[in-house]
Write a protein that holds these residues in place. Structure first.
Motif, short mmCIF file in Angstrom:
data_model
loop_
_atom_site.label_atom_id
_atom_site.label_comp_id
_atom_site.label_asym_id
_atom_site.label_seq_id
_atom_site.Cartn_x
_atom_site.Cartn_y
_atom_site.Cartn_z
N HIS A 1 0.83 -1.61 0.10
CA HIS A 1 -0.11 -0.11 -0.29
C HIS A 1 0.89 0.46 0.21
O HIS A 1 1.87 1.42 0.25
CB HIS A 1 -1.23 -0.12 1.61
N ARG A 2 0.86 2.20 -1.20
CA ARG A 2 1.19 3.12 -0.92
C ARG A 2 -0.20 4.65 -0.78
O ARG A 2 -0.79 4.85 -1.27
CB ARG A 2 1.29 3.72 -1.92
N LEU A 3 0.16 5.51 0.86
CA LEU A 3 -0.40 6.51 0.68
C LEU A 3 -0.11 7.57 0.91
O LEU A 3 0.56 7.55 1.14
CB LEU A 3 -1.47 6.25 2.65
N PRO A 4 -1.14 8.99 0.65
CA PRO A 4 -0.28 10.40 2.00
C PRO A 4 -0.43 10.01 2.48
O PRO A 4 -1.23 9.34 3.63
CB PRO A 4 -1.94 11.15 0.84
N LEU A 5 0.57 10.83 3.64
CA LEU A 5 0.74 11.36 4.96
C LEU A 5 -0.77 11.24 5.34
O LEU A 5 -1.23 10.97 7.06
CB LEU A 5 1.67 11.96 5.19
N THR A 6 -1.18 11.89 5.04
CA THR A 6 -2.94 12.71 5.29
C THR A 6 -3.67 11.46 5.82
O THR A 6 -4.67 11.50 6.82
CB THR A 6 -3.21 13.89 5.09
N SER A 7 -3.09 10.79 5.34
CA SER A 7 -4.56 8.96 5.32
C SER A 7 -3.14 7.84 6.17
O SER A 7 -3.49 7.30 6.28
CB SER A 7 -4.41 8.14 3.41
N TRP A 8 -3.11 8.65 7.59
CA TRP A 8 -2.08 7.56 7.82
C TRP A 8 -2.63 6.34 8.39
O TRP A 8 -2.27 5.95 8.69
CB TRP A 8 -1.02 8.28 8.79
N LYS A 9 -3.88 7.48 9.56
CA LYS A 9 -4.70 6.14 9.89
C LYS A 9 -5.55 5.25 9.11
O LYS A 9 -5.22 3.84 9.59
CB LYS A 9 -6.20 7.16 10.34
N GLU A 10 -5.51 4.77 7.74
CA GLU A 10 -6.23 4.27 6.67
C GLU A 10 -5.06 3.15 7.38
O GLU A 10 -5.42 1.75 7.35
CB GLU A 10 -6.06 4.18 6.20
N GLY A 11 -3.59 3.69 6.71
CA GLY A 11 -2.08 2.77 6.70
C GLY A 11 -1.94 2.20 7.57
O GLY A 11 -2.24 0.61 7.87
N PHE A 12 -2.31 2.58 9.23
CA PHE A 12 -2.10 1.97 10.31
C PHE A 12 -3.53 0.90 10.29
O PHE A 12 -2.94 -0.39 11.17
CB PHE A 12 -2.21 2.92 11.58
N GLU A 13 -4.49 1.05 9.80
CA GLU A 13 -5.37 0.06 10.04
C GLU A 13 -4.86 -1.00 9.15
O GLU A 13 -6.18 -2.06 9.99
CB GLU A 13 -6.89 0.60 9.37
N LYS A 14 -4.36 -0.69 7.82
CA LYS A 14 -4.33 -2.10 7.14
C LYS A 14 -3.25 -2.72 7.48
O LYS A 14 -3.20 -4.32 7.31
CB LYS A 14 -4.49 -1.72 5.74
N MET A 15 -2.58 -1.88 8.12
CA MET A 15 -1.60 -3.44 8.85
C MET A 15 -1.95 -4.27 10.11
O MET A 15 -1.29 -5.26 10.28
CB MET A 15 -0.51 -2.39 9.35
N LEU A 16 -2.62 -3.75 10.72
CA LEU A 16 -3.55 -4.18 12.15
C LEU A 16 -3.70 -5.07 11.91
O LEU A 16 -4.28 -6.24 11.57
CB LEU A 16 -4.39 -2.83 12.47
N SER A 17 -4.83 -4.74 10.65
CA SER A 17 -5.87 -5.84 10.29
C SER A 17 -5.06 -7.09 9.25
O SER A 17 -5.78 -8.46 8.57
CB SER A 17 -6.63 -5.77 9.25
N ARG A 18 -3.42 -6.51 9.03
CA ARG A 18 -2.94 -8.22 7.90
C ARG A 18 -3.90 -7.83 6.47
O ARG A 18 -2.60 -8.56 5.78
CB ARG A 18 -2.54 -9.55 8.64
N GLU A 19 -4.59 -7.12 6.74
CA GLU A 19 -4.33 -6.65 4.96
C GLU A 19 -2.97 -5.95 3.86
O GLU A 19 -2.20 -6.40 3.18
CB GLU A 19 -6.09 -5.25 4.58
N ALA A 20 -2.04 -5.73 5.14
CA ALA A 20 -0.76 -4.59 4.47
C ALA A 20 0.19 -5.45 4.93
O ALA A 20 -0.63 -6.02 5.96
CB ALA A 20 -1.26 -3.87 4.82
N ILE A 21 1.30 -5.26 4.16
CA ILE A 21 2.14 -5.86 4.94
C ILE A 21 3.28 -4.45 4.62
O ILE A 21 3.86 -4.99 6.38
CB ILE A 21 2.98 -6.49 3.77
N LYS A 22 3.75 -4.27 4.04
CA LYS A 22 4.56 -2.70 4.17
C LYS A 22 3.81 -1.43 3.50
O LYS A 22 2.90 -1.93 2.59
CB LYS A 22 5.87 -2.92 3.47
#
Length: 357
Positions: A328-349
């Motif tokens: 996943h590649r996200l803008p900094l303002t969407s940081w919460k989305e990035g953290f949520e995706k990692m918590l759910s194991r939807e994301a790796i890095k």
């Protein structure tokens, strides 16, 4: 500038802030414009935890790469326009035993950019690399090879960590088996290093929550067998897979007491357990088998110049795959989305890029 800030010395304290000042560059300092910053598991443990702190501030983000946009008047080794990746060290004493042998990242006084209070990291627009650390530790910053992207370079921290754990600290031989606990970035880079070293069976142990995304990537990267510890008997399955050859090396990227207990049961005599992951939970079982079976339990932290240089070279030569781990590649303002995706194991890095003014 905007940035993701953390307060306090205890777990937690994340806040997103505006109007952060641009760092001032001294005579020996270097200013980097961040082009990519990765969310690490070390960041993840602070997410969603309120610690009430208002002091000990730092801009978070210790896995970052970018372009040098300003240098102090006394800087000679680095130039504006250089594409660089920081290994996140902001201060070391230069005097202790660790520093004297070049193992700067276990210096008792080490302070890390994005982690230590007062040491700002990459979840913002600009990061200052203090000239003080570059005087002592000249390889705290590396040029990025032309064919390596900023995103890939931002993965250098976990990549080099895995490299040192296996290539430098283990005695794994080609044709031997290895068990890796944990399907995060550290675990998946360890898979690749084990494969490059000629491991016969690469057995990945992790939660069944990793099946949808991480196991699929792991298989592509070289895992030969998967064990879900919440669905299967780990010890029995490992013994079935390894047979008489056994398991000479285990890399524990999870760090839980359960992983250590299982490691002690499956490691063969004279084997090595390399503990990369950490946990604050107490052990409620005996570790006497370490002595009885002449095994080694190796505490591992970070990397050194050899790890960093060789990992970058492997990346440059296409010998290690960071792109597959960047889901996943996200803008900094969407940081919460990035953290949520990692918590759910939807994301790796997850890679964050600056989207402020």
């Amino acid at each position: 500038m905007i940035g993701l800030v953390r307060y306090g010395k205890e777990i937690g304290g994340f806040q997103f802030e505006e109007n952060l000042p641009k760092p001032e560059v001294g005579d020996e300092d270097i200013l980097i414009e961040v082009r990519a910053a990765g969310i690490c598991g070390a960041d993840l443990k602070h997410y969603g935890v309120e610690n009430g702190a208002t002091e000990n501030k730092r801009i978070a983000g210790h896995e970052f790469s970018g372009v040098i946009v300003e240098t102090g008047k006394d800087v000679v080794d680095w130039h504006i326009g250089d594409r660089v990746v920081s290994e996140n060290t902001g201060y070391v004493c230069g005097k202790c035993h660790a520093c004297s042998i070049g193992n700067f990242l276990v210096c008792p006084e080490k302070r890390s950019l994005g982690l230590s209070p007062g040491m700002d990291g990459g979840f913002t627009k600009y990061v200052k690399i203090p000239g003080e650390v570059l005087r002592v530790y000249k390889n705290a910053l590396f040029r990025i090879p032309d064919n390596v992207s900023f995103e890939e370079a931002a993965c250098l921290d976990p990549m080099s960590n895995a490299y040192m754990a296996l290539a430098q600290r283990s005695q794994l031989l080609p044709g031997e088996n290895v068990v890796i606990f944990g399907a995060g970035t550290l675990g998946l880079f360890s898979v690749q290093i084990a494969k490059s070293m000629g491991a016969a069976n690469i057995i990945l142990v992790a939660s069944s929550r990793n099946k949808a995304v991480r196991f699929k990537v792991a298989e592509k990267l070289g895992v030969t067998h998967f064990i879900t510890y919440d669905e299967e008997d780990v010890v029995e399955r490992v013994r079935d897979i390894a047979g008489v050859h056994g398991i000479p090396v285990i890399v524990d990227c999870a760090g839980s007491p359960q992983a250590l207990k299982q490691s002690l049961e499956i490691i063969r005599t004279n084997g090595q357990i390399i503990r990369v992951g950490m946990s604050f939970e107490p052990l409620e079982f005996s570790i006497n088998d370490l002595s009885m079976n002449a095994n080694s339990l190796i505490g591992h932290m970070a990397y050194n110049t050899t790890s960093l240089k060789n990992s970058l070279y492997m990346l440059e030569r296409g010998m290690i795959d960071a792109k597959s781990l960047i889901t996943h590649r996200l803008p900094l303002t969407s940081w919460k989305e990035g953290f949520e995706k990692m918590l759910s194991r939807e994301a790796i890095k997850v890679i964050l890029t600056y989207d402020g003014d």
